[in-house]
Write a protein that holds these residues in place. Structure first.
Motif, short mmCIF file in Angstrom:
data_model
loop_
_atom_site.label_atom_id
_atom_site.label_comp_id
_atom_site.label_asym_id
_atom_site.label_seq_id
_atom_site.Cartn_x
_atom_site.Cartn_y
_atom_site.Cartn_z
N ILE A 83 0.74 -1.23 -0.02
CA ILE A 83 0.08 -0.02 0.06
C ILE A 83 1.09 1.38 0.19
N GLY A 84 2.06 1.29 0.64
CA GLY A 84 2.76 2.47 1.00
C GLY A 84 3.52 2.63 -0.60
N THR A 85 3.76 1.76 -1.32
CA THR A 85 4.44 1.85 -2.52
C THR A 85 3.45 2.53 -3.54
N GLY A 86 2.25 1.90 -3.44
CA GLY A 86 1.22 2.50 -4.28
C GLY A 86 0.90 4.20 -4.08
N LEU A 87 1.03 4.19 -2.81
CA LEU A 87 0.64 5.73 -2.43
C LEU A 87 1.59 6.54 -2.69
N ALA A 88 2.92 6.21 -2.56
CA ALA A 88 4.06 6.99 -2.85
C ALA A 88 4.08 7.27 -4.28
N LEU A 89 3.94 6.15 -5.18
CA LEU A 89 3.89 6.43 -6.63
C LEU A 89 2.77 7.55 -7.06
N TYR A 90 1.78 7.21 -6.31
CA TYR A 90 0.48 8.14 -6.47
C TYR A 90 0.84 9.75 -6.08
N TYR A 91 1.46 9.75 -5.03
CA TYR A 91 1.87 11.11 -4.46
C TYR A 91 2.71 11.83 -5.55
N ALA A 92 3.87 11.15 -6.04
CA ALA A 92 4.78 11.67 -6.95
C ALA A 92 4.40 11.84 -8.44
#
Length: 269
Positions: A83-92
Motif C-alpha cells: 500500500i505504501g509503495t502505491g501511495l508513494a507512486l500516486y503522490y509523486a
C-alpha cells in the motif's frame, strides 16, 4: 591540542559513557542472568548454564505468542509495503489530487498516541460488527506502520531523476514495464529498509494490540499479562534472543537505507 579541548573531549566521553550505561545497562542484567541458574529469585553467578534456553523451548504459551507476533508482523509488513509503495507512486505523480490530505490521513494514526488509534479502531470494528481476531490485529499494525513505510519509499522515489521514467516511456515501455524494470530496482533497497523498520515497530506494539486483539495474544501482550505473577527464568533467555534479533534488524535497516556513496566510503575507510 589545548588543555581546554582535552578537558571538553574527556567530559563528552564521560557523559556519553554514562548515557550508554543508563540506556543499555539494564538490558545486560537479564541477558547475563540467562546464562546462570536462578533459584528463589536469586542468580547463582557460580553456575553457568543454558537451562533457561532449554526451558524456553518448552514454554508453549510464550512460543505461541511469539509465533502470532511473527505472523502479524509479516502480514503487516507485506500490506504496508504494498500500500505504501502505491501511495508513494500516486503522490509523486504530477496528476495526483489531494496529496496533502492523503499525507494527513496517513500520518495521523502514527502521530497520535497509540491508545487513541487503538480506541478508534476498536470503535470502528464494533460499529461494523467485525469480530476481533488476528485480522484486526494485522489491520491495526498496518495502519500504525503505514506512514513510516510510505515516507521512506517516497523519499527514495523523490530522489530519483525524472529522466529515468521519461526515457522509459520514450523507448516505448508501458507503465507496468517502467515500474517493474526502472522504478522497482531503484526502490528495492528503500522498500527492504522500510519493511525491516515496520517489522520492528509491529513486533513491539502493545497498546493498539491490547485494544483490537481477540483470543490470540502477541508476545508483548503475553509478557504484559505475565507481569502480575512475575517472570520465569526462561524469559531472560527470550529477552536475550529478542535483543540479538532486533539488533540484527537495525543493522539490516541501516545497510538498506544508507546511501550507496556512504557505504562505499565506509568500506574504503
Amino acid at each position: 591540542m589545548r588543555r581546554a579541548d582535552l578537558a571538553a573531549a574527556a567530559l563528552l566521553a564521560g557523559l556519553t559513557t554514562i548515557v550508554f550505561v543508563l540506556l543499555y545497562g539494564p538490558l545486560m542484567v537479564p541477558i547475563l542472568s540467562s546464562f546462570f541458574a536462578v533459584s528463589h529469585g536469586t542468580v547463582d553467578w557460580s553456575q553457568p548454564t543454558l537451562s533457561a534456553y532449554a526451558a524456553l523451548t518448552g514454554n508453549e504459551s510464550v512460543l505461541a505468542a511469539l509465533w502470532t507476533t511473527l505472523v502479524v508482523g509479516a502480514c503487516a509488513v507485506a500490506l504496508s509495503v504494498a500500500i505504501g509503495t502505491g501511495l508513494a507512486l500516486y503522490y509523486a505523480s504530477p496528476m495526483a489530487k489531494g496529496r496533502e490530505f492523503l499525507q494527513f490521513l496517513l500520518f495521523l494514526p502514527f502521530l497520535m498516541p497509540p491508545i487513541i488509534t487503538g480506541l478508534a479502531l476498536l470503535i470502528f470494528f464494533r460499529e461494523i460488527a467485525f469480530e476481533r481476531s488476528l485480522v484486526t490485529i494485522v489491520i491495526g499494525h498496518t495502519v500504525f506502520v503505514l506512514a513510516l513505510v510510505y515516507r521512506t519509499i517516497l523519499t527514495r522515489l523523490q530522489s530519483l531523476s525524472a529522466s529515468l521514467v521519461e526515457a522509459s516511456y520514450d523507448l516505448g515501455a508501458s507503465g507496468w514495464q517502467t515500474f517493474r524494470l526502472v522504478l522497482l530496482p531503484n526502490l528495492s533497497s528503500a522498500m527492504a529498509g522500510a519493511a525491516i523498520l515496520a517489522f520492528a515497530l509491529s513486533f513491539d506494539e502493545t497498546m493498539i494490540t491490547l485494544l483490537v486483539t481477540g483470543t490470540q495474544s502477541t508476545l508483548p501482550v503475553r509478557l504484559w499479562a505475565m507481569m502480575r505473577l512475575g517472570f520465569t527464568p526462561d524469559i531472560n533467555a527470550l529477552v536475550a534472543l529478542i535483543l540479538f534479533f532486533t539488533t540484527a534488524l537495525c543493522l539490516g535497516a541501516v545497510r538498506f537505507l544508507m546511501p550507496a556513496s556512504a557505504l562505499a566510503g565506509t568500506e574504503q575507510g
